[in-house]
Design an enzyme around this catalytic site. Structure first.
Site, short mmCIF file in Angstrom:
data_model
loop_
_atom_site.label_atom_id
_atom_site.label_comp_id
_atom_site.label_asym_id
_atom_site.label_seq_id
_atom_site.Cartn_x
_atom_site.Cartn_y
_atom_site.Cartn_z
N LYS A 162 0.83 -1.39 -0.05
CA LYS A 162 -0.11 0.05 -0.15
C LYS A 162 0.95 1.18 -0.02
CE LYS A 162 -3.47 2.34 2.77
NZ LYS A 162 -4.52 2.18 3.86
N GLU A 184 10.72 -4.47 4.63
CA GLU A 184 10.90 -5.81 4.29
C GLU A 184 10.59 -5.92 2.79
OE1 GLU A 184 9.22 -4.36 6.86
OE2 GLU A 184 8.79 -6.04 8.30
N GLY A 187 -4.88 -1.76 4.90
CA GLY A 187 -4.08 -2.96 4.53
C GLY A 187 -4.95 -4.40 4.72
N ARG A 188 -5.32 -4.57 5.84
CA ARG A 188 -5.88 -5.96 6.41
C ARG A 188 -7.28 -5.97 5.90
NH1 ARG A 188 -5.00 -2.39 10.24
NH2 ARG A 188 -6.51 -1.67 11.59
N GLU A 241 -5.00 -6.77 14.67
CA GLU A 241 -4.54 -5.47 14.37
C GLU A 241 -5.67 -4.41 14.54
OE1 GLU A 241 -1.25 -5.08 11.63
OE2 GLU A 241 -2.47 -3.90 10.21
N HIS A 293 -5.28 -32.88 17.89
CA HIS A 293 -4.06 -33.66 18.01
C HIS A 293 -3.21 -32.71 18.64
CE1 HIS A 293 -6.01 -37.33 16.69
NE2 HIS A 293 -6.43 -36.44 15.58
N LYS A 337 7.75 -0.41 12.48
CA LYS A 337 8.22 -0.10 11.00
C LYS A 337 9.58 0.74 11.26
CE LYS A 337 4.22 -0.71 8.18
NZ LYS A 337 3.25 -0.04 7.36
O1 F6P Z 1 2.60 -4.56 9.48
C1 F6P Z 1 1.70 -3.24 9.67
C2 F6P Z 1 1.09 -2.98 8.38
O2 F6P Z 1 1.13 -1.41 8.11
C3 F6P Z 1 -0.22 -3.74 7.83
O3 F6P Z 1 -1.17 -3.10 8.48
C4 F6P Z 1 0.08 -3.88 6.41
O4 F6P Z 1 -0.94 -4.52 5.90
C5 F6P Z 1 1.23 -4.07 6.29
O5 F6P Z 1 2.22 -3.26 7.05
C6 F6P Z 1 2.02 -3.84 5.00
O6 F6P Z 1 2.04 -2.57 4.39
P1 F6P Z 1 2.18 -2.06 3.01
O7 F6P Z 1 1.02 -2.85 2.11
O8 F6P Z 1 2.19 -0.57 2.88
O9 F6P Z 1 3.47 -2.70 2.75
#
Ligand code: F6P
Length: 619
Positions: free
Chosen positions: A275, A281, A340-341, A427, A458, A583
């Site tokens: 987003k 990462e 995002g979620r 979240e 199990h 972050k």
């Molecule tokens: O880990 C936090 C977060 O902001 C999530 O809410 C989001 O889905 C994810 O990082 C990834 O963010 P982006 O889509 O901006 O890379």
């Protein structure tokens, strides 16, 4: 064990929430606190004998599933069958038209509890809050954003406003673009830099840019029902023949190795999903995979051409996408009013899934989600599945004190549902303050975890049956994606699975008494060990099948339920400041690592400067 949890609240007792009035101060909250004692004097063993009670807690889903209604007019199918709300259950009722059934009779609730919970929903202004969300009001106040993921699956003709602007045409423009692009890739019109068809897709993203799409992909992989009788509209499993979809989320190089294992750069298309397009990462993974591509297909300028044939992006940050070297033509936008979620039904999920399964299957998934959106938006509280689910969770968390919740799909295709719900719920509702920033005055949010049954049985079910009380959600399927009935076996493999699905809620509810054990001749020294207290709450969701439409329904059901919980607790379920901190946290360490790498020294004094002795030593 007796429930010793003491629900919090005070006795000011205004009728509804308002400026300076928390939900925990209302009459409705107080009534529920009083009611807890009544419930503590019941046992599910007895509650489940009450036929009328059980019938009132059995609701059929809002719509029929088009996969299961082969004849008749499509519009006709969309008519909502009446949800069953009260009165004795007619055991001959035909539920084959219902895509999904909710049974919450195994919850520690009576009809009075449900009435009181619905009063609480009114006191918290849940109907007004639902309406405000669908109207596009800025309900995500800390980020000054509307919350409009429902617009992502709205029909083309609908009007949904964000700050006075209808967003539906933009949504459909992106969907059309995805449809075109995915068809071009799938039919070999859009090829890689060396002219080969792009048969493999690697989607790079993390959190909401990963977990939802992975859940849906896992559900689709073996789905065999077709959208229509039309032979060109292949069911997901067939539509994916000869294609591979992989996800790369973790910055751990091991994840990179696994995601790329066996892939050929010439036939690989990479979708960078972010987003913000700044998540450390994801961006490092994107640069690493870009290097993997150009190392084989061409180094240095004009490698941008290679990049534009092998890398596309989904983002709200179009400027950074272009700077990365991705062709704006192959960039798929979404908007800041999609959290995002909550973004699975945006290009975040739609693009990789359409590439793998064909756009028609994803469209059906969107339609399923939309059917639940409409139900959530229009249905009265007492018949509203996400509202009821949300209120039951509030009851369990804030009044009965259950901190955790097990999400237990008895269906391997739904194996990734628990991890998606974990992010969605934790979240969203893992907050310590209300909308105004005041500390919450009650327990809120739950710890979600789960694994498919029967595997979980199990593993951690021991704790669920005899240890802590954890409300469980069992999700089962009437028709398996694959049927196996072995000659000589009394039941089919799917029957065997479902026998467990039906047995577990009763085992949790009834338990096993000392008297029963003695009657069975259990030795005295084992009585304590073999006793099950029972009275452990659960609910069951029974789906007709796991196909794109019902996966969309299940997704939206959980999305809205999470929102309802947030509406009651008065929190902002759409921001995530707790994760934002993470972050930036690695930033200082990265500076240290950078200087260590540059100087080639691991001298503790130097490396540990500014850190506490513990972290310094560990580093
Ligand atoms: O880990 C936090 C977060 O902001 C999530 O809410 C989001 O889905 C994810 O990082 C990834 O963010 P982006 O889509 O901006 O890379």
């Amino acid at each position: 064990r007796n429930n010793t949890f003491v629900p919090q609240g005070d006795t000011t007792r205004p009728k509804e929430v308002g400026p300076g009035v928390s939900i925990t101060q209302t009459q409705a909250w107080f009534d529920l606190i009083q009611h807890v004692e009544e419930i503590n004097n019941t046992h599910l063993r007895d509650l489940l004998q009450d036929e009328e009670r059980c019938a009132s807690m059995f609701l059929a889903a809002p719509t029929a599933n088009p996969y299961h209604v082969r004849q008749g007019d499509r519009e006709d199918m969309k008519r909502m069958p009446k949800a069953i709300s009260s009165g004795a259950l007619d055991s001959h009722e035909d539920y084959s038209q219902s895509s999904l059934i909710l049974d919450f009779s195994h919850q520690r609730v009576t009809q009075k509890t449900i009435e009181l919970l619905l009063e609480l929903a009114k006191a918290a202004k849940v109907p007004e809050k639902i309406a405000a969300m669908f109207r596009g009001e800025i309900i995500n106040k800390t980020e000054s954003r509307a919350v409009l993921h429902t617009a992502l699956r709205a029909p083309r003709e609908r009007v949904i406003l964000d700050q006075g602007k209808n967003v539906v045409p933009e949504v459909h423009a992106v969907l059309d673009k995805i449809k075109r692009f995915s068809e071009q890739v799938r039919n070999g019109e859009f090829v890689g830099a060396t002219g080969k068809a792009l048969t493999d897709v690697v989607a790079i993203g993390i959190g909401g840019s990963f977990l939802g799409p992975l859940f849906v992909h896992t559900a689709f992989r073996t789905a065999t029902d077709s959208v229509q009788e039309d032979a060109t509209q292949l069911p997901p499993q067939k539509a994916a023949a000869g294609r591979r979809l992989r996800f790369l989320s973790n910055v751990d190089p091991v994840d990179i190795a696994r995601a790329l294992e066996g892939l050929n750069q010439e036939t690989t298309l990479v979708v960078i999903v972010s987003k913000t397009f700044t998540t450390a990462e994801t961006m490092l993974n994107a640069r690493t995979v870009r290097q993997w591509i150009v190392s084989k297909l061409g180094e240095g300028p004009p490698w941008a051409r290679t990049v534009s044939r092998h890398m596309v992006a989904v983002s709200t940050n179009l400027k950074l996408v272009a700077e990365f070297g991705i062709d704006p033509v192959n960039t798929f936008a979404f908007w800041d009013w999609v959290g995002g979620r909550y973004s699975v039904t945006s290009a975040v999920g739609v693009l990789p899934l359409a590439l793998q399964y064909g756009f028609h299957n994803v469209q059906s998934f969107l339609e399923g989600a939309c059917s639940v959106d409409d139900h959530f938006h229009n249905e009265t509280l007492s018949q509203n599945l996400p509202v009821l689910l949300g209120m039951i969770s509030v009851w369990n968390v804030s009044f009965l004190g259950h901190a955790a919740r097990g999400i237990l799909p008895y269906c391997q295709a739904l194996a990734k549902l628990p991890s998606h719900i974990q992010q969605l719920s934790m979240e969203s509702n893992g907050k310590g303050v209300d909308m105004e920033g005041n500390p919450l005055l009650c327990e809120a949010g739950e710890i979600d975890f789960g694994e498919p049954g029967t595997n979980g049985q199990h593993s951690f079910y021991q704790l669920i049956h005899q240890g802590r009380q954890i409300p469980c959600e069992f999700i089962g399927v009437v028709k398996s994606q694959h049927s196996v009935f072995m000659k000589g076996e009394p039941v089919s493999n799917h029957d065997e699975l479902m026998c467990n699905f039906f047995a577990q809620p009763d085992a949790l509810a009834y338990g096993k008494t000392e008297a029963e054990l003695r009657e069975q001749g259990v030795p005295e020294e084992l009585i304590g060990h073999k006793t099950f207290s029972g009275n452990r709450p659960s609910l069951s969701i029974l789906m007709q099948a796991v196909d794109p439409y019902s996966v969309g329904q299940l997704l939206a059901l959980y999305e809205h339920r999470v929102a309802v919980q947030g509406f009651i607790w008065g929190i902002n379920s759409f921001d995530q400041w707790g994760v934002e901190l993470g972050k930036s946290l690695a930033g200082d360490m990265r500076k240290k690592m950078t200087s260590v790498r540059a100087n080639g020294t691991w001298e503790r004094d130097e490396v540990g400067e500014g850190l506490n002795p513990s972290t310094s030593r560990l580093l």
